[in-house]
Design an enzyme around this catalytic site. Structure first.
Site, PDB file in Angstrom:
ATOM      1  CE1 TYR A 127      38.200  42.328  48.842  1.00 51.70           C
ATOM      2  CE2 TYR A 127      38.986  42.767  46.631  1.00 51.70           C
ATOM      3  CZ  TYR A 127      38.031  42.255  47.485  1.00 51.70           C
ATOM      4  OH  TYR A 127      36.904  41.674  46.972  1.00 51.70           O
ATOM      5  CG  HIS A 148      33.131  45.361  48.490  1.00 51.10           C
ATOM      6  ND1 HIS A 148      34.452  45.595  48.729  1.00 51.10           N
ATOM      7  CD2 HIS A 148      32.972  44.016  48.618  1.00 51.10           C
ATOM      8  CE1 HIS A 148      35.072  44.467  48.998  1.00 51.10           C
ATOM      9  NE2 HIS A 148      34.183  43.487  48.947  1.00 51.10           N
TER      10      HIS A 148
HETATM   11  P1  NAD Z   1      39.895  32.203  46.024  1.00 49.62           P
HETATM   12  O1  NAD Z   1      38.912  31.108  46.144  1.00 49.62           O
HETATM   13  O2  NAD Z   1      40.215  32.702  44.675  1.00 49.62           O
HETATM   14  O3  NAD Z   1      41.197  31.728  46.815  1.00 49.62           O
HETATM   15  C1  NAD Z   1      42.308  32.548  46.974  1.00 49.62           C
HETATM   16  C2  NAD Z   1      43.360  31.822  47.778  1.00 49.62           C
HETATM   17  O4  NAD Z   1      43.852  30.716  47.022  1.00 49.62           O
HETATM   18  C3  NAD Z   1      44.587  32.691  48.055  1.00 49.62           C
HETATM   19  O5  NAD Z   1      45.173  32.286  49.272  1.00 49.62           O
HETATM   20  C4  NAD Z   1      45.508  32.346  46.891  1.00 49.62           C
HETATM   21  O6  NAD Z   1      46.837  32.669  47.196  1.00 49.62           O
HETATM   22  C5  NAD Z   1      45.254  30.867  46.772  1.00 49.62           C
HETATM   23  N1  NAD Z   1      45.536  30.306  45.423  1.00 49.62           N
HETATM   24  C6  NAD Z   1      45.301  30.856  44.221  1.00 49.62           C
HETATM   25  N2  NAD Z   1      45.676  30.036  43.221  1.00 49.62           N
HETATM   26  C7  NAD Z   1      46.160  28.921  43.812  1.00 49.62           C
HETATM   27  C8  NAD Z   1      46.689  27.710  43.316  1.00 49.62           C
HETATM   28  N3  NAD Z   1      46.796  27.477  42.007  1.00 49.62           N
HETATM   29  N4  NAD Z   1      47.094  26.769  44.213  1.00 49.62           N
HETATM   30  C9  NAD Z   1      46.980  26.981  45.544  1.00 49.62           C
HETATM   31  N5  NAD Z   1      46.485  28.112  46.078  1.00 49.62           N
HETATM   32  C10 NAD Z   1      46.076  29.079  45.227  1.00 49.62           C
HETATM   33  O7  NAD Z   1      39.343  33.412  46.952  1.00 49.62           O
HETATM   34  P2  NAD Z   1      39.414  34.996  46.854  1.00 49.62           P
HETATM   35  O8  NAD Z   1      40.775  35.504  46.581  1.00 49.62           O
HETATM   36  O9  NAD Z   1      38.691  35.503  48.048  1.00 49.62           O
HETATM   37  O10 NAD Z   1      38.482  35.335  45.605  1.00 49.62           O
HETATM   38  C11 NAD Z   1      38.987  35.734  44.361  1.00 49.62           C
HETATM   39  C12 NAD Z   1      38.792  37.215  44.110  1.00 49.62           C
HETATM   40  O11 NAD Z   1      37.411  37.507  43.933  1.00 49.62           O
HETATM   41  C13 NAD Z   1      39.252  38.152  45.232  1.00 49.62           C
HETATM   42  O12 NAD Z   1      40.651  38.369  45.162  1.00 49.62           O
HETATM   43  C14 NAD Z   1      38.438  39.378  44.937  1.00 49.62           C
HETATM   44  O13 NAD Z   1      39.012  40.093  43.863  1.00 49.62           O
HETATM   45  C15 NAD Z   1      37.098  38.777  44.478  1.00 49.62           C
HETATM   46  N6  NAD Z   1      36.120  38.603  45.583  1.00 49.62           N
HETATM   47  C16 NAD Z   1      35.174  39.560  45.762  1.00 49.62           C
HETATM   48  C17 NAD Z   1      34.265  39.448  46.791  1.00 49.62           C
HETATM   49  C18 NAD Z   1      33.225  40.525  46.974  1.00 49.62           C
HETATM   50  O14 NAD Z   1      33.131  41.436  46.181  1.00 49.62           O
HETATM   51  N7  NAD Z   1      32.419  40.470  48.005  1.00 49.62           N
HETATM   52  C19 NAD Z   1      34.301  38.378  47.672  1.00 49.62           C
HETATM   53  C20 NAD Z   1      35.266  37.381  47.454  1.00 49.62           C
HETATM   54  C21 NAD Z   1      36.156  37.506  46.399  1.00 49.62           C
END
Ligand code: NAD
Length: 321
Positions: free
Chosen positions: A61, A126
């Site tokens: 990230y 990952h």
């Molecule tokens: P998400 O669905 O959580 O969306 C994140 C987006 O939504 C960001 O732009 C954030 O700023 C915004 N957001 C958050 N809260 C909000 C709100 N209340 N109102 C409006 N917008 C809002 O997607 P993500 O960040 O990709 O997934 C969450 C976490 O999961 C990642 O940060 C990561 O730690 C993990 N993840 C891991 C993998 C993997 O291991 N392959 C893949 C995806 C996500």
């Protein structure tokens, strides 16, 4: 009325208890747009203050930026290490994928340095669909078991998009070897296919982290980032749902958080956050759910808008026949 505390849920057989809302730190690596120097620390402090005890990152990230920012935030907490749970990952880097024993063994030391920690609670391979799953089974996971014995990590996890990668690996490793799976974009209003896998994971005693409840930005008023892999059809259906909610005086992101949080077989709903405001909104979504339950009416209307694209996903990783 007293505000309920954020619920703590058990993570499989690990003995860990995670807050139902987890802090996804990928946005701290400026993955969803640039983030200031102060926002990450303030967001982590506010999250912990509001009862979030689980923080997830990866060296991938923001090409290590997220780990560094999260490390700063955790240090600023100034609380005993046992009060928060940290997960990071290995095998995916800016340079590409490498699930070799040598690389993942080196990876933990690099991550610990950036996070300013002595150990991580969960260390996850990952996006394993981009590597050889047999290598993950026969080489990567045994290397992670050695790291467990050394005390640098407490539990082992695997992450990725296609759900079949989880059964492939879990059917081939000794019971209790893989403690946790992290699935993303499969337990949101538009895609709930993770549900079918939950009974299997339960019988294996494997903890379930469900990430991306906002479908990586699809279920927000602001919309997804440029790189989002969804089809134009899925993007426009989600946008229509967001507009519908806004016109009704509702918030699509709150609705989406509450949808994901409602399934108690999911240990934690991992949402990406990069501001104090987002932390407060997502925790409020959980506390309001505990107090008042789901908004069934709006949810049914949004589900109707998303019906033509329900469970639509996108290809990820090496395509296997
Ligand atoms: P998400 O669905 O959580 O969306 C994140 C987006 O939504 C960001 O732009 C954030 O700023 C915004 N957001 C958050 N809260 C909000 C709100 N209340 N109102 C409006 N917008 C809002 O997607 P993500 O960040 O990709 O997934 C969450 C976490 O999961 C990642 O940060 C990561 O730690 C993990 N993840 C891991 C993998 C993997 O291991 N392959 C893949 C995806 C996500």
């Amino acid at each position: 009325m007293a505000v309920p505390k954020l619920e703590m849920r058990p993570l499989g057989n690990t003995g860990l208890k995670l807050s139902s809302v987890g802090f996804g730190a990928s946005p701290l690596g400026s993955v969803f747009g640039s983030v200031s120097e102060s926002d990450p620390v303030a967001s982590v402090l506010e999250a912990f203050h509001l009862g979030i005890n689980f923080f997830d990152t990866s060296p991938y990230y923001g090409a290590t930026l997220s780990e560094k920012m999260l490390g700063k935030g955790l240090k600023a907490l100034g609380v005993p290490r046992s009060e928060y749970i940290v997960s990071t990952k290995c095998g995916r880097y800016r340079e590409g994928f490498d699930f070799s024993a040598e690389r993942v063994t080196k990876s933990i030391d690099e991550s610990l340095e950036r996070l300013q920690l002595d150990y991580v609670d969960i260390f996850q391979c990952h996006d394993i669909e981009f590597g050889s799953l047999d290598q993950v089974v026969n080489e990567t996971i045994p290397a992670l078991q050695k790291l467990k014995e050394s005390g640098k990590i407490r539990f082992i996890g695997i992450t990725g998009l296609p759900l079949e990668i989880f059964t492939y690996v879990l059917d081939r490793v000794p019971p209790g070897t893989v403690d946790v799976i992290l699935s993303y974009c499969h337990y949101s209003i538009n895609d709930s296919t993770l549900e079918d896998l939950l009974p299997y994971l339960k019988t294996k005693g494997v903890g379930v982290i469900s990430a991306s409840p906002l479908a990586m930005g699809l279920l927000t008023e602001f919309g997804p980032p440029e790189w989002h892999p969804a089809s134009p059809e899925l993007k426009s259906a989600c946008q229509a749902a967001a507009v519908y909610c806004k016109e009704k005086g509702k918030n699509i992101s709150k609705l989406a958080m509450q949808y994901s949080l409602s399934n108690k077989d999911i240990s934690t709903v991992l949402v990406g956050m990069n501001s104090v405001k987002q932390v407060e909104e997502n925790v409020a979504a959980a506390t309001e759910l505990a107090l008042f339950g789901k908004d069934h009416e709006t949810l049914a209307e949004v589900e109707a808008i998303l019906k033509p694209v329900k469970n639509q996903t996108w290809p990820s990783g090496i395509q296997r026949s």
